[in-house]
Design a protein around this motif. Sequence first.
Motif: not given
Length: 611
Positions: A328, A335, A381, A389, A418, A420
Amino acid sequence: MTLQQTFYKPLMAAMLAFALLLSGLSFGSTSVHATAGTPVQLTIGDVSVNTGRTVDVPVSIKQLERGIGSYNVQLNYDPKALEIISVTPKYGNADTDTCSESEEGCFLSNIDADNGWIRVIWVDTTGGDRLISEAKQLFVIQIKAKSGSELTKQALTIDAEDPANLTFTDGDMHSLPVSVTEGKITVYPNPPADTGKVKVIVDGKDQGESATLSSVIVNGRNVTTISVDNDKVAEQLNKNQIKRLTLPVDGNRDIVVGELNGQLVKLMENADAALVIQTNQASYTLSASQMNIDQVAGQLGTGAALQDIKIHVTIAAAESPEQVEQAAEASGASLVAAPVNFEVTASYRGKSITIDRFSNYVNRTIAIPDGVDPSRITTGIVLNSDGTVHHVPTQITQVNGHYYAQINSLTNSTYAVVWHSKTFADVTNHWAKADINDLASRMVIQGVSADQFAPDRSVTRAEFTAILLRALGIHAVKDDAKVSFKDVRATAWYHDAVIQAVSYGLITGYADGSFHPNASISREEAIVMINRASAMTSLVQASASETAGLISQFSDNTSIDSWAHAAVASGAKQGIVKGTKGKLLPQQPITRAESAVMMKRMLVAAGLINP
């Protein structure tokens, strides 16, 4: 000379003599000449077991430089701590009356429970025609841990320096070098009492004690199994039109396994029912039809009766969460919840297969830890086999004050949630800014550079295919698709995406066997591909009687090719296709911004992501 040597030296000689006799060879010299080379790697598996329970210890070989014509192995153990239940060949015939005719040679084993040793001998009785020539599991030792054995580390050991205890030969009876990795047996005390009958829930109503719960510790992790009373639930299915069978488990558990048989799965499939495994950390909802039990029975072998097939549906905390975390981070994400593995297997008489490809989306949830800001949750993911991922369509939901990530996927694997966040500088004032940045944050679309998206640039057919797959969360082929377009090279960056898209019926290519990967994709071509994707998500399609009316809203509808009519009509009905100032512009190349907007609309309309 030890007791085992006294007993087994004549036995081994007899076995070898038997092999030579059957092969038509004379004895000549009985000396065995050592040869140099890469050692055969003999590995005894590491296992864990609870006191009073049994476990299978695999013994395998690899790194074969030459074929193996025979082997003789003595494994030693502490008889006060361990009991050997059985030794089962994985390669070799243990029937001394028929093994000389077997393709797998003759297998012989013996157990001395008083002195604590196991002797295993295998011989290619043809004298060289049926050598072991590849890595394989040789045999399995079933061991029971005795009371008190958890106080010390247990092991299966081999005296590799004594040829009487370890000998591998090639087809000419020359000794082969062997390297041994001894197995460790970790014995855990039995977990606190956590067994007995438990309730299952059918369509929201408790059904009494219709399942049995049991827990063991494996490799230091609590494994809880809920075994459904198949007959009781089948009776309910026969009486009522059940739609959902829920197996709830409370408490913090590392691994939860729901177990039922194939006959019950078939009854649930006929009733269009779903199975739900529910834990404090995650849940898994799987339609019985997705397990395709008839196909599974066929894969397990002729004669596999459905009632004898065991189905295991597993939710487990990821065994290597750091691998997911690192993957990740490599993608610029962090995470926000511990990764969880979801798995479905079917087994019958020692044979097991994995069920990990589905034709429709399977729903699973991961609980978001208390204290995590739900606005800092971007997407789910999936961990791929190559350690990378990918995005999977994810909604954030709230139930009884707790937040959950509802992940929708077409496969089984390890999943995580996650944060992002991603924005592009060149869309700050663009009409599609919100959708572009949202899909970029979900790792669906990528920029042409770190901060540039080029929203008005056209999109190639290969690029659009890759974006569509990322939007849907597809990262592997659905089946063994063997498709090749004459203009899609195996080394092309888009090769895998094209094959995956074909396997899911998203693209078909042209009649001449080409795909035209680098050609700009038109708006109507893109709409057709998106429509095929929307059908996978179970979005309602426009009927034939609706088509003409739906496409007539576009003033340039006469420019729409007939093969795109149904897709355009369905897209309009679903709110995915809206046109530009009353026009569809079907022949015009679609832009990167328009692609992002239509992808977002499709995922929202299908209920796969939040608006």
